[in-house]
Design an enzyme around this catalytic site. Structure first.
Site, PDB file in Angstrom:
ATOM      1  N   ARG A  98     -26.316 -67.355  21.012  1.00 35.10           N
ATOM      2  CA  ARG A  98     -27.009 -66.453  19.962  1.00 35.10           C
ATOM      3  C   ARG A  98     -26.867 -65.241  19.870  1.00 35.10           C
ATOM      4  O   ARG A  98     -27.814 -64.922  19.161  1.00 35.10           O
ATOM      5  CB  ARG A  98     -27.989 -65.698  21.746  1.00 35.10           C
ATOM      6  CG  ARG A  98     -28.292 -67.873  22.235  1.00 35.10           C
ATOM      7  CD  ARG A  98     -28.833 -67.177  24.353  1.00 35.10           C
ATOM      8  NE  ARG A  98     -29.364 -68.745  24.760  1.00 35.10           N
ATOM      9  CZ  ARG A  98     -28.427 -68.791  25.141  1.00 35.10           C
ATOM     10  NH1 ARG A  98     -27.430 -68.758  25.577  1.00 35.10           N
ATOM     11  NH2 ARG A  98     -28.894 -70.352  25.936  1.00 35.10           N
ATOM     12  N   GLU A 121     -20.165 -64.954  34.762  1.00 35.99           N
ATOM     13  CA  GLU A 121     -20.999 -65.345  36.079  1.00 35.99           C
ATOM     14  C   GLU A 121     -20.652 -66.205  36.708  1.00 35.99           C
ATOM     15  O   GLU A 121     -21.106 -67.085  38.064  1.00 35.99           O
ATOM     16  CB  GLU A 121     -22.349 -64.620  35.997  1.00 35.99           C
ATOM     17  CG  GLU A 121     -22.090 -62.854  36.051  1.00 35.99           C
ATOM     18  CD  GLU A 121     -24.125 -62.973  35.941  1.00 35.99           C
ATOM     19  OE1 GLU A 121     -24.954 -63.344  36.494  1.00 35.99           O
ATOM     20  OE2 GLU A 121     -24.865 -63.617  34.499  1.00 35.99           O
TER      21      GLU A 121
END
Length: 183
Positions: free
Chosen positions: A70, A107
């Site tokens: 991104r 994460e």
């Protein structure tokens, strides 16, 4: 540092409204911030890119490093507008030629970034661009890669950042964030 401190800028609400949250994507309990919906709203997408351009235009930046994937959406437009080169920081085995790599923790697992050797020159001033900062692991890996090649990382920039990151630094570098997550 949040762009939200510039509360009078109507672009921030447009940007925030155009981002969707997807529950349990990639990992149970994770509230994934999906910027692909931002891309469907040209005015809001342009607003995000323009805010980064306005911030970096006069900071003598010569390298905009975008994190796959991104960061590749925002980085090239910013680089062209400020007269800098775009340097992709890719996942393993995506760049041909000689690379250096840096592993990091996410994460939801671990990953690695790679940089072409010679893509940046010692002393070049760089900004790192990505869509979201949560733990900061990816940005820290990007900073380490660029610094290993001699670049001076001036700042990291993300469209979305957790509120607890307001005013934070990663590896001693400020983090500029446009909006907080939508939950």
């Amino acid at each position: 540092m949040f762009a939200g401190e510039e509360k009078d800028d109507p672009r921030l609400e447009e940007i925030s409204s155009a981002i969707r949250t997807v529950s349990n994507f990639k990992k149970p309990g994770l509230m994934f911030q999906d910027i692909t919906t931002l891309l469907l709203h040209p005015k809001a997408f342009k607003g995000a890119v323009d805010m980064f351009i306005e911030r970096y235009r006069d900071m003598d930046i010569s390298v905009v490093a975008g994190i796959e994937a991104r960061g590749f959406i925002f980085g090239p437009s910013i680089a062209l507008a400020i007269g800098a080169k775009f340097v992709p920081l890719c996942k393993p085995n995506k760049l041909p030629g000689k690379v250096i790599s840096e592993s990091y923790v996410l994460e939801y697992g671990t990953d690695c970034l790679e940089l072409h050797v010679g893509a940046v020159e010692p002393g070049e001033r760089a900004v790192v661009i990505d869509d979201v900062v949560a733990t900061g692991g990816t940005l820290c890996a990007a900073i380490r890669l660029l610094e290993r090649e001699g670049a001076e990382v001036v700042e990291c920039a993300c469209v979305i950042g957790l509120p607890e990151l307001k005013g934070c630094t990663l590896s001693g570098k400020p983090v500029y964030i446009l909006v907080e997550p939508n939950y």
